[in-house]
Design a protein around this motif. Structure first.
Motif, mmCIF file in Angstrom:
data_model
loop_
_atom_site.group_PDB
_atom_site.id
_atom_site.type_symbol
_atom_site.label_atom_id
_atom_site.label_comp_id
_atom_site.label_asym_id
_atom_site.label_seq_id
_atom_site.Cartn_x
_atom_site.Cartn_y
_atom_site.Cartn_z
ATOM 1 N N SER A 29 0.802 -1.224 0.000
ATOM 2 C CA SER A 29 0.000 0.000 0.000
ATOM 3 C C SER A 29 0.832 1.269 0.000
ATOM 4 O O SER A 29 0.359 2.306 -0.459
ATOM 5 C CB SER A 29 -0.931 0.027 1.209
ATOM 6 N N PHE A 81 1.020 9.033 3.643
ATOM 7 C CA PHE A 81 -0.069 9.630 2.869
ATOM 8 C C PHE A 81 0.390 9.951 1.457
ATOM 9 O O PHE A 81 -0.295 9.634 0.482
ATOM 10 C CB PHE A 81 -0.583 10.902 3.547
ATOM 11 N N PHE A 84 0.762 6.757 -0.531
ATOM 12 C CA PHE A 84 -0.535 6.129 -0.841
ATOM 13 C C PHE A 84 -1.270 6.910 -1.927
ATOM 14 O O PHE A 84 -1.888 6.331 -2.816
ATOM 15 C CB PHE A 84 -1.384 6.090 0.431
ATOM 16 N N ALA A 85 -1.170 8.235 -1.838
ATOM 17 C CA ALA A 85 -1.903 9.086 -2.777
ATOM 18 C C ALA A 85 -1.131 9.304 -4.073
ATOM 19 O O ALA A 85 -1.643 9.965 -4.982
ATOM 20 C CB ALA A 85 -2.210 10.428 -2.118
ATOM 21 N N GLY A 86 0.081 8.785 -4.152
ATOM 22 C CA GLY A 86 0.872 8.968 -5.364
ATOM 23 C C GLY A 86 1.367 10.394 -5.523
ATOM 24 O O GLY A 86 1.540 10.885 -6.641
ATOM 25 N N LEU A 102 -6.545 8.008 6.384
ATOM 26 C CA LEU A 102 -5.528 7.088 5.871
ATOM 27 C C LEU A 102 -4.872 6.301 6.988
ATOM 28 O O LEU A 102 -4.691 5.077 6.882
ATOM 29 C CB LEU A 102 -4.458 7.854 5.093
ATOM 30 N N ILE B 11 -10.684 7.531 1.830
ATOM 31 C CA ILE B 11 -9.395 7.480 1.157
ATOM 32 C C ILE B 11 -9.270 6.191 0.347
ATOM 33 O O ILE B 11 -8.682 6.175 -0.739
ATOM 34 C CB ILE B 11 -8.227 7.649 2.153
ATOM 35 N N ARG B 18 -8.991 5.950 -8.412
ATOM 36 C CA ARG B 18 -7.754 6.294 -9.127
ATOM 37 C C ARG B 18 -7.256 5.084 -9.914
ATOM 38 O O ARG B 18 -6.825 5.214 -11.064
ATOM 39 C CB ARG B 18 -6.698 6.779 -8.147
ATOM 40 N N PRO B 107 -3.984 -5.633 2.208
ATOM 41 C CA PRO B 107 -3.598 -4.603 1.232
ATOM 42 C C PRO B 107 -3.341 -5.211 -0.135
ATOM 43 O O PRO B 107 -2.923 -6.351 -0.262
ATOM 44 C CB PRO B 107 -2.304 -4.056 1.833
ATOM 45 N N PHE B 108 -3.619 -4.461 -1.167
ATOM 46 C CA PHE B 108 -3.403 -4.934 -2.521
ATOM 47 C C PHE B 108 -2.552 -3.918 -3.267
ATOM 48 O O PHE B 108 -2.583 -2.733 -2.970
ATOM 49 C CB PHE B 108 -4.743 -5.120 -3.252
#
Lengths: 172, 126
Positions: A29, A81, A84-86, A102, B11, B18, B107-108
């Protein structure tokens, strides 16, 4: 009294499984590296960290209740964060609501992954995580049985309490 | 194709959206719900082809939602995917009889999610 049979000891095996769970969550993740950490190293990493976040997940394994608590520095939370959010690590920090969402989800995934690996033949239920800033500026005094890790060389502490069972053994 | 994402974490819903976009999944409309009850309300009012649902949620959890969907032929062609932190054999067995197409464990990685979405995007009803 719980009818669910916890492992005979929430000791080394459970701690090993927790490291495996943290590693899985970190890698899949957050593209992060998770490692075990001893008390001395953790204290050193924690020194000077201005703010800490606490995420608590209540769960039931069968009919047995428990609580998993994650404690991490705000810096690590921001780092996770952005991953995870890129986003770029240099991007502005997220709003508190998003950040806490998150971190709650992170604690949720760690708890769920650990429980799945601990006892595959038992369903469990997770309750919505509760996330808050730690009021005390110093996190160095952690409860007995707290497990210590690093994610990307930043400190993460995890404590698990189960009804009718011993706390997971401290590591290191 | 209309997709409904059900998860109490906003989130996580954002992440899934996304990944849907990055994977070029042919979704005309992506809807969201924070729990099973909200999802049911959406399903009763809109024609949805793919359902992506978490298990552990307040008010109505994912298993209760899936059980509800089995009570009517109205949702017979709805493709159902579970996305959950509970990867236990017991939980998978519990949902096996609820017409679940895929079970994705958190999680993936985005790649795994992409592969699952691409597979179900071509499923009947989708």
């Amino acid at each position: 009294m719980c009818s669910t049979k916890w492992p005979a000891r929430l000791g080394r095996d459970a701690v090993d499984l927790m490291l495996a769970a943290v590693t899985a969550v970190a890698e899949r993740s957050f593209f992060a590296v998770a490692e075990r950490c001893d008390e001395t190293q953790f204290a050193k990493l924690a020194e000077g960290e201005p703010r800490w976040i606490v995420a608590t997940v209540r769960f039931t394994e069968g009919d047995c209740p428990g609580i998993l608590t994650c404690i991490l520095s705000e810096e690590l939370a921001h780092n996770l964060f952005h991953a995870f959010a890129g986003e770029d690590p240099l991007d502005p920090p997220p709003a508190q609501e998003q950040l806490f969402d998150l971190i709650g989800e992170c604690a949720n995934m760690i708890c769920g992954t650990w429980l799945t690996r601990l006892e595959d033949r038992q369903t469990f239920n997770l309750f919505k995580p509760v996330v808050r800033y730690m009021l005390d500026r110093s996190p160095l005094v952690l409860p007995e049985g707290t497990m210590r890790f690093t994610l990307n060389d930043m400190p993460l502490a995890i404590n698990v309490r189960v009804a009718g069972g011993a706390p997971a053994a401290a590591w290191g | 194709m209309r997709i409904l994402i059900v998860d109490d974490s906003s989130i996580m819903r954002t992440l899934i959206k996304r990944v849907l976009a990055l994977a070029n999944v042919p979704a005309d409309d992506i809807l969201e719900a924070g729990n099973g009850a909200e999802a049911l309300a959406i399903l009763e009012s809109k024609d949805v082809q793919v359902l992506l649902t978490d298990i552990n949620m307040p008010e109505m959890n994912g298993v209760e939602l899936l059980q509800k969907l089995m009570t009517s032929d109205r949702w017979k062609r709805l493709t159902r995917v579970v996305i959950s932190t509970d990867g236990s054999a017991s939980r998978r067995e519990e949902v096996a009889g609820l017409d679940v197409r895929c079970y994705l464990e958190k999680p993936f990685t985005p790649e795994v999610m992409r592969d699952v979405l691409n597979e179900v995007a071509g499923a009947p009803g989708a």
